[in-house]
Design an enzyme around this catalytic site. Structure first.
Site, PDB file in Angstrom:
ATOM      1  N   ILE A 126       0.853  -1.187   0.000  1.00 22.52           N
ATOM      2  CA  ILE A 126       0.000   0.000   0.000  1.00 22.52           C
ATOM      3  C   ILE A 126       0.887   1.235   0.000  1.00 22.52           C
ATOM      4  CG2 ILE A 126      -1.836   1.246   1.189  1.00 22.52           C
ATOM      5  CD1 ILE A 126      -2.732  -1.368   2.434  1.00 22.52           C
ATOM      6  N   ASP A 127       0.947   1.904  -1.150  1.00 15.82           N
ATOM      7  CA  ASP A 127       1.701   3.158  -1.253  1.00 15.82           C
ATOM      8  C   ASP A 127       0.827   4.285  -0.725  1.00 15.82           C
ATOM      9  OD1 ASP A 127       3.793   1.806  -2.461  1.00 15.82           O
ATOM     10  OD2 ASP A 127       3.071   2.196  -4.489  1.00 15.82           O
ATOM     11  N   VAL A 128       1.377   5.069   0.191  1.00 19.07           N
ATOM     12  CA  VAL A 128       0.610   6.097   0.895  1.00 19.07           C
ATOM     13  C   VAL A 128       1.255   7.459   0.680  1.00 19.07           C
ATOM     14  CG1 VAL A 128      -0.254   6.856   3.139  1.00 19.07           C
ATOM     15  CG2 VAL A 128      -0.081   4.410   2.631  1.00 19.07           C
TER      16      VAL A 128
END
Length: 258
Positions: free
Chosen positions: A129-131
């Site tokens: 999950i790139d945030v």
């Protein structure tokens, strides 16, 4: 029994090893196969390899490179980049990779997580999950395609959905801290840890072994991943593949929880 892990993360672009800052300006730092050989000698816990352009360029995974990485690696290996189908996951696992990471595919169709987990086992399916902070108030959102596409999703809520669909592990990757060596996003990790029961790894911001140690002291069984910390050395960031020796690693893992 699952234990805390110290994980180098290698970024691949055009078959070369690169290091980015905030997912931009990839600096060439060497050959990934040579890096794997060095990490073998250093007895690394686990290695993560991500082809950062495959999904953005709508390419399949580079199966030949994956095969060579698996042959060279004497440690558990997680591969991600361009993985969209169950068939691709099966092929990657058949080449000798222990874990397959997906990102864009999971965001676009979370149900694919369950199908992939059913095919090869939940323990082999990792969702990255790139945030990134977006908007005037810096609200954290899920992004894909090297941080260029925002989906308006809460990282915590999306992580819970991935868990419900059978992911075996969640990797939290902070775009804003990538390559900046400014420390992990502890606030976000706390929020995630409260909501998740499955294994979690974090990456983005580690500058020193103390960052890894502090992470493990607070969160216990967690994966502490880093890129710059393990490919650069010194204030001028000379390229030097490194990893904690046995004594240093013992100090990092000295949390009193194990």
């Amino acid at each position: 029994m699952l234990r805390p892990r110290i994980i180098p993360c290698l970024l691949i672009r055009n078959k070369g090893l690169v290091k980015t800052e905030k997912f931009k300006d990839g600096k060439y730092v060497g050959d990934p196969l040579n890096a794997v050989k060095i990490f073998n000698e250093k007895e690394v816990d686990e290695l993560m390899v991500l082809d950062i352009d495959a999904s953005a360029e709508q390419r399949e995974p580079d199966f030949e490179l994956i095969r060579m990485l698996a042959i060279e690696s004497r440690m558990p290996l997680c591969y991600g980049g361009g993985v969209r189908t169950i068939e691709q996951v099966k092929k990657i696992i058949s080449l000798g990779i222990e874990k397959v990471a997906i990102s864009s595919a999971a965001v676009e169709n979370p149900e694919i997580i369950r199908s992939m987990a059913d095919a090869v086992g939940s323990q082999s399916i990792v969702v990255v999950i790139d945030v990134k902070a977006k908007g005037l108030f810096g609200k954290q959102e899920v992004v894909t395609l090297n941080g260029k596409k925002s989906h308006g999703l809460s990282p915590v809520e999306f992580a819970k959905k991935c868990q419900d669909f059978g992911a075996g592990e969640i990797v939290i990757n902070s775009v804003d801290r990538d390559g900046m060596m400014s420390g992990y996003d502890i606030k976000l990790i706390r929020e995630m840890r409260k909501q998740l029961t499955l294994p979690m790894t974090v990456i983005g911001g580690a500058a020193t072994l103390e960052d890894l140690s502090n992470l493990m002291k607070e969160f216990g069984v967690i994966g502490a991943a880093a890129g710059s910390l393990f490919v650069f050395k010194g204030k001028y960031k000379a390229v030097l593949i490194n990893y904690p020796n046995k004594l240093e690693k013992r100090e990092v893992l000295k949390t009193g929880l194990f």
